[in-house]
Enzyme design. Structure first.
Site, PDB file in Angstrom:
ATOM      1  N   ARG A  14       0.831  -1.199   0.000  1.00  0.00           N
ATOM      2  CA  ARG A  14       0.000   0.000   0.000  1.00  0.00           C
ATOM      3  C   ARG A  14       0.866   1.250   0.000  1.00  0.00           C
ATOM      4  O   ARG A  14       0.497   2.284  -0.566  1.00  0.00           O
ATOM      5  CB  ARG A  14      -0.960   0.000   1.199  1.00  0.00           C
ATOM      6  CG  ARG A  14      -1.758   1.285   1.320  1.00  0.00           C
ATOM      7  CD  ARG A  14      -3.013   1.136   2.165  1.00  0.00           C
ATOM      8  NE  ARG A  14      -2.805   0.380   3.372  1.00  0.00           N
ATOM      9  CZ  ARG A  14      -2.267   0.860   4.496  1.00  0.00           C
ATOM     10  NH1 ARG A  14      -1.841   2.115   4.547  1.00  0.00           N
ATOM     11  NH2 ARG A  14      -2.149   0.096   5.562  1.00  0.00           N
TER      12      ARG A  14
ATOM     13  N   TYR B 230     -14.561  16.407 -17.250  1.00  0.00           N
ATOM     14  CA  TYR B 230     -15.086  15.046 -17.228  1.00  0.00           C
ATOM     15  C   TYR B 230     -16.203  14.967 -16.193  1.00  0.00           C
ATOM     16  O   TYR B 230     -16.070  15.470 -15.076  1.00  0.00           O
ATOM     17  CB  TYR B 230     -13.961  14.065 -16.903  1.00  0.00           C
ATOM     18  CG  TYR B 230     -14.430  12.677 -16.536  1.00  0.00           C
ATOM     19  CD1 TYR B 230     -15.232  11.944 -17.410  1.00  0.00           C
ATOM     20  CD2 TYR B 230     -14.098  12.108 -15.321  1.00  0.00           C
ATOM     21  CE1 TYR B 230     -15.682  10.682 -17.074  1.00  0.00           C
ATOM     22  CE2 TYR B 230     -14.535  10.847 -14.972  1.00  0.00           C
ATOM     23  CZ  TYR B 230     -15.328  10.138 -15.854  1.00  0.00           C
ATOM     24  OH  TYR B 230     -15.774   8.888 -15.518  1.00  0.00           O
TER      25      TYR B 230
ATOM     26  N   ASP C  96      -5.140  18.436 -15.886  1.00  0.00           N
ATOM     27  CA  ASP C  96      -5.474  17.092 -16.361  1.00  0.00           C
ATOM     28  C   ASP C  96      -4.923  16.945 -17.771  1.00  0.00           C
ATOM     29  O   ASP C  96      -5.371  17.613 -18.703  1.00  0.00           O
ATOM     30  CB  ASP C  96      -6.996  16.902 -16.351  1.00  0.00           C
ATOM     31  CG  ASP C  96      -7.418  15.473 -16.668  1.00  0.00           C
ATOM     32  OD1 ASP C  96      -6.688  14.786 -17.408  1.00  0.00           O
ATOM     33  OD2 ASP C  96      -8.484  15.050 -16.183  1.00  0.00           O
TER      34      ASP C  96
ATOM     35  N   LYS D 197      -6.716   5.480 -19.715  1.00  0.00           N
ATOM     36  CA  LYS D 197      -6.919   5.888 -21.095  1.00  0.00           C
ATOM     37  C   LYS D 197      -5.659   5.652 -21.939  1.00  0.00           C
ATOM     38  O   LYS D 197      -5.276   4.518 -22.160  1.00  0.00           O
ATOM     39  CB  LYS D 197      -7.371   7.351 -21.117  1.00  0.00           C
ATOM     40  CG  LYS D 197      -8.496   7.680 -20.136  1.00  0.00           C
ATOM     41  CD  LYS D 197      -9.730   6.800 -20.290  1.00  0.00           C
ATOM     42  CE  LYS D 197     -10.952   7.322 -19.546  1.00  0.00           C
ATOM     43  NZ  LYS D 197     -10.858   7.297 -18.093  1.00  0.00           N
TER      44      LYS D 197
END
Length: 377
Positions: free
Chosen positions: A46, A98, A168, A193
């Site tokens: 983690r 988005y 972004d 993406k």
């Protein structure tokens, strides 16, 4: 080092002695300590894992940043970003975002006491800044209307006001655009993406410019737990190996398809930043080296839009973008369904708008597929 070479080889650190060309998948949640108070640099996945570290250092090299933190999805990365702020803090964001990001802001972050204003241009952004503003978040090109924000102009505003600039960079990737070199503080990616590029995994990335931001976000990631798994890290590493050549192909094909769409009677408007009549074409040429593979376009009526969605064969009617397969999306019902109707319509997101992620299929096959689907009505 050339960006093509960085994509192929990734970071220079080696993790085993076998000579493996591809970085191994370290499928271990925990790592043994050599002794009391000693560490190999890896304790618990983690916090950090060798495969994930390789990916993070590769993205850092591509974006020209100080450090990258990888998350289990793009939205996990945005959620971690919001933990930098406190109740009462104000953020100015792109007015075309988005839909998932807008949903997080409006349904979660506002509930937690944060305030948001939305703006399109650098002048509008400057006008929305208040004494409580702690960050500017821009998505450029934007989703789905393909608006472009002048990153350098906004960076001047953020620097003068001592507030964070977050960009972004999902649509163009570091192959075509490097926001940190233009003055940004943090670069965000939905690695699902183009970075992954094969529609087969989820991931998110935050690349930062300095050690202070790295330390804060690394602590948030470790504490909230949205880390990227070793196997998914491996998939993104594999995808990045072909990122540069894929982006060039997406760019070349998308430009031809965008021009073809402008000639179709049933197409009323094409939003592609590589078209010279795009209002932000000059800004695009100044701050990016390519235009990417994303096209949005409006058709003459709702029936034509639905005919295209239901009759494409090569192109898949599906959410997401940036993969080897061409995907077509109906923002009204998919990516931006949670945006209030009046806000959707104000942005041009209506029943006639379609968003196309141009894949790696032959250009003529994509065009023939669109032509057949348009003519099926």
């Amino acid at each position: 080092m050339d960006i093509n070479t960085i994509c192929v080889h990734g970071c220079v650190k080696k993790y085993d002695t076998t000579g493996a060309v591809s970085v191994p998948i370290f499928a271990s949640s925990t790592f043994a300590h050599p002794g009391v108070g000693q560490s190999t640099g890896f304790d618990y996945s983690r916090s950090q894992n060798p495969t994930k570290e390789h990916l993070e250092q590769t993205i850092t090299a591509l974006e020209g940043g100080f450090e990258t933190i990888a998350f289990s999805s793009g939205m996990a990365a945005v959620s971690a970003l919001m933990e930098l702020f406190s109740p009462g803090d104000h953020i100015v964001a792109s007015d075309d975002l988005y839909g998932g990001t807008f949903r997080l802001f409006s349904h979660v972050s506002e509930k937690n006491g944060m305030k948001f204003s939305y703006a399109a241009s650098s002048d509008e952004i400057a006008a929305k800044i208040t004494p409580a503003t702690k960050a500017i978040i821009i998505e450029t090109p934007s989703n789905p209307m393909m608006n472009v924000v002048d990153i350098e102009a906004v960076a001047k505003i953020s620097n003068n006001k001592n507030i964070l600039l977050i960009v972004d960079n999902t649509f163009l990737t570091p192959v075509f655009q490097r926001p940190l070199s233009l003055g940004a503080d943090i670069v965000l990616h939905s690695g699902t993406k183009y970075l992954g590029g094969h529609n087969d995994t989820l991931s998110g990335m935050l690349t930062v410019k300095n050690s202070e931001l790295a330390e804060r976000l690394r602590f948030i990631a470790k504490t909230t737990g949205g880390c990227l798994s070793p196997f998914d890290s491996f998939l993104i590493i594999r995808g990045i190996k072909t990122l540069a050549i894929r982006m060039e192909c997406h760019n070349k094909t998308a430009l031809h398809i965008a021009k073809w769409l402008t000639e179709q009677k049933k197409v009323k408007k094409v939003y592609y930043i590589g078209l010279k009549d795009h209002p932000d074409y000059a800004i695009s040429c100044r701050q990016a080296s390519g235009f990417g593979g994303m096209i949005s376009f409006t058709v003459d009526c709702e029936e034509t839009a639905k005919s295209i969605l239901e009759n494409v064969k090569v192109i898949k009617y599906a959410e997401s973008l940036g993969g080897t397969e061409s995907l077509i999306t109906y923002p009204l019902l998919q990516t931006h369904a949670d945006l209030p109707k009046h806000e959707r319509e104000a942005r041009g997101i209506n029943e006639c708008l379609l968003r196309l992620s141009v894949g790696l299929e032959a250009e003529n096959d994509i065009i023939e597929d669109l032509k057949h689907a348009m003519d099926s009505r």
